[in-house]
Enzyme design. Structure first.
Site, PDB file in Angstrom:
ATOM      1  N   HIS A  20       0.831  -1.202   0.000  1.00 21.73           N
ATOM      2  CA  HIS A  20       0.000   0.000   0.000  1.00 21.73           C
ATOM      3  C   HIS A  20       0.866   1.252   0.000  1.00 21.73           C
ATOM      4  O   HIS A  20       2.067   1.190   0.245  1.00 21.73           O
ATOM      5  CB  HIS A  20      -0.985   0.024   1.189  1.00 21.73           C
ATOM      6  N   ARG A  58      -1.515  11.498   3.813  1.00 21.00           N
ATOM      7  CA  ARG A  58      -2.392  12.181   4.771  1.00 21.00           C
ATOM      8  C   ARG A  58      -3.431  13.036   4.048  1.00 21.00           C
ATOM      9  O   ARG A  58      -3.126  13.671   3.043  1.00 21.00           O
ATOM     10  CB  ARG A  58      -1.545  13.046   5.712  1.00 21.00           C
ATOM     11  N   GLU A 118      -3.631   3.749   1.716  1.00 21.32           N
ATOM     12  CA  GLU A 118      -3.910   3.884   3.146  1.00 21.32           C
ATOM     13  C   GLU A 118      -3.958   5.383   3.452  1.00 21.32           C
ATOM     14  O   GLU A 118      -2.936   6.060   3.459  1.00 21.32           O
ATOM     15  CB  GLU A 118      -2.833   3.211   3.997  1.00 21.32           C
ATOM     16  N   ASN A 157      -5.257  12.855  10.593  1.00 24.23           N
ATOM     17  CA  ASN A 157      -4.800  13.252  11.927  1.00 24.23           C
ATOM     18  C   ASN A 157      -5.800  14.245  12.509  1.00 24.23           C
ATOM     19  O   ASN A 157      -6.126  15.254  11.867  1.00 24.23           O
ATOM     20  CB  ASN A 157      -3.408  13.888  11.837  1.00 24.23           C
ATOM     21  N   HIS A 200       2.268  11.832  -8.843  1.00 19.65           N
ATOM     22  CA  HIS A 200       0.875  11.424  -8.961  1.00 19.65           C
ATOM     23  C   HIS A 200       0.735   9.928  -8.714  1.00 19.65           C
ATOM     24  O   HIS A 200       1.721   9.204  -8.635  1.00 19.65           O
ATOM     25  CB  HIS A 200       0.335  11.763 -10.362  1.00 19.65           C
ATOM     26  N   GLU A 218      -3.337  10.166 -12.457  1.00 20.99           N
ATOM     27  CA  GLU A 218      -3.301  10.002 -13.905  1.00 20.99           C
ATOM     28  C   GLU A 218      -4.217   8.842 -14.261  1.00 20.99           C
ATOM     29  O   GLU A 218      -4.062   7.731 -13.745  1.00 20.99           O
ATOM     30  CB  GLU A 218      -1.872   9.711 -14.386  1.00 20.99           C
TER      31      GLU A 218
END
Length: 289
Positions: free
Chosen positions: A29, A33, A80, A84, A98, A146
């Site tokens: 993965h 954030r 993932e 926060n 990207h 993309e």
């Protein structure tokens, strides 16, 4: 004596290289954030066709994770997302490029993004100097995706593009320390950049690759605060850490179990400062049970 020492070093490097190539590795993965988890999940599921695979809240650490993708985590590469508590904006920096998604109809996805109020930064059309149909869209936090027109593939989440200051150095590191292979390299002198696709497996069209991009004359980039790392599975985090050290990487977390869940990991930086985490395959499988 010096000759014997150098011979021993060379043999050790060969053994580590052999381990890196034979180790059971897969990109698991990519972690980054976001400022509004629900808004991002909505965009990814409704516009990009991903599925929400799982979500976990860690109140004592004041963050929430959400895992999304196009297939189960034990076989597919996923994103993932990390939220926060109380942080609603991040600086993406100049180094991250990207994510790439293979879709069967780029125009259809672009129309959907527009209908949902999303941002399209490049309309569908052939890539410069080629025939592939692509488009670019942005998610609510400004991360670029993309869209690449391809027939059905087992791994639609197919690229993570990162900019590097020395392409040969970067490719060599990922080949030797990570056990990846270079699928192809393309120089674009008109646009003054060169890219290389590296990853696992035998067919670039059926796996996720790192798209390493070198812009002529640019050796440093800002990392920002948004993009975090990729995670890669391994059968041995201890030997993997040794390989990273041997071939020019920096260990930022010594190999060993994580407190509380006992999953063994090691974390490292590549020569450009991009972070990766290696996760023990057996421990990761237990996490998903």
């Amino acid at each position: 004596m010096a000759s014997a020492a150098s011979t021993e070093t060379a043999t050790n490097e060969e053994n580590i290289l052999e381990f890196s190539k034979k180790d059971n590795r897969r990109m698991l993965h990519v972690v980054y954030r976001v400022g509004d988890l629900d808004k991002t999940i909505k965009f990814y599921t409704e516009c990009l066709g991903m599925k929400l695979l799982r979500r976990r809240d860690i109140p004592e650490e004041k963050y929430t994770n959400a895992f999304l993708g196009y297939g189960p985590e034990d076989t597919n590469f996923v994103v993932e997302l990390t939220y926060n508590y109380g942080v609603d904006k991040y600086d993406i920096g100049t180094g991250f490029g990207h994510f790439g998604i293979a879709v069967e109809d780029v125009q259809k996805v672009v129309d959907l993004v527009k209908a949902k109020g999303g941002k399209v930064t490049r309309e569908p059309g052939p890539v410069k100097g080629g025939k592939s149909i692509i488009a670019f869209v942005e998610d609510p936090d400004g991360y670029k995706f993309e869209l690449i027109q391809r027939s059905a593939t087992p791994e639609p989440l197919c690229q993570v593009m990162l900019r590097v200051g020395d392409l040969d150095r970067a490719v060599q590191f990922y080949e030797k320390a990570f056990g990846m292979k270079e699928f192809r390299r393309r120089d674009n002198p008109d646009q003054k950049y060169t890219l290389a696709m590296v990853g696992y497996g035998d067919d670039e069209m059926k796996t996720t690759v790192l798209e390493l991009t070198y812009n002529y004359g640019v050796t440093e980039y800002t990392k920002g605060t948004g993009y975090a790392q990729i995670a890669v599975g391994t059968d041995d985090v201890y030997k993997t850490a040794e390989a990273v050290r041997t071939f020019g990487g920096k260990i930022t977390r010594e190999p060993g179990p994580l407190p509380g869940i006992n999953t063994k990991i090691t974390a490292c930086l590549d020569p450009d400062g991009w972070k990766s985490v290696f996760v023990d395959n057996a421990d990761f499988a237990k996490e998903l049970e």
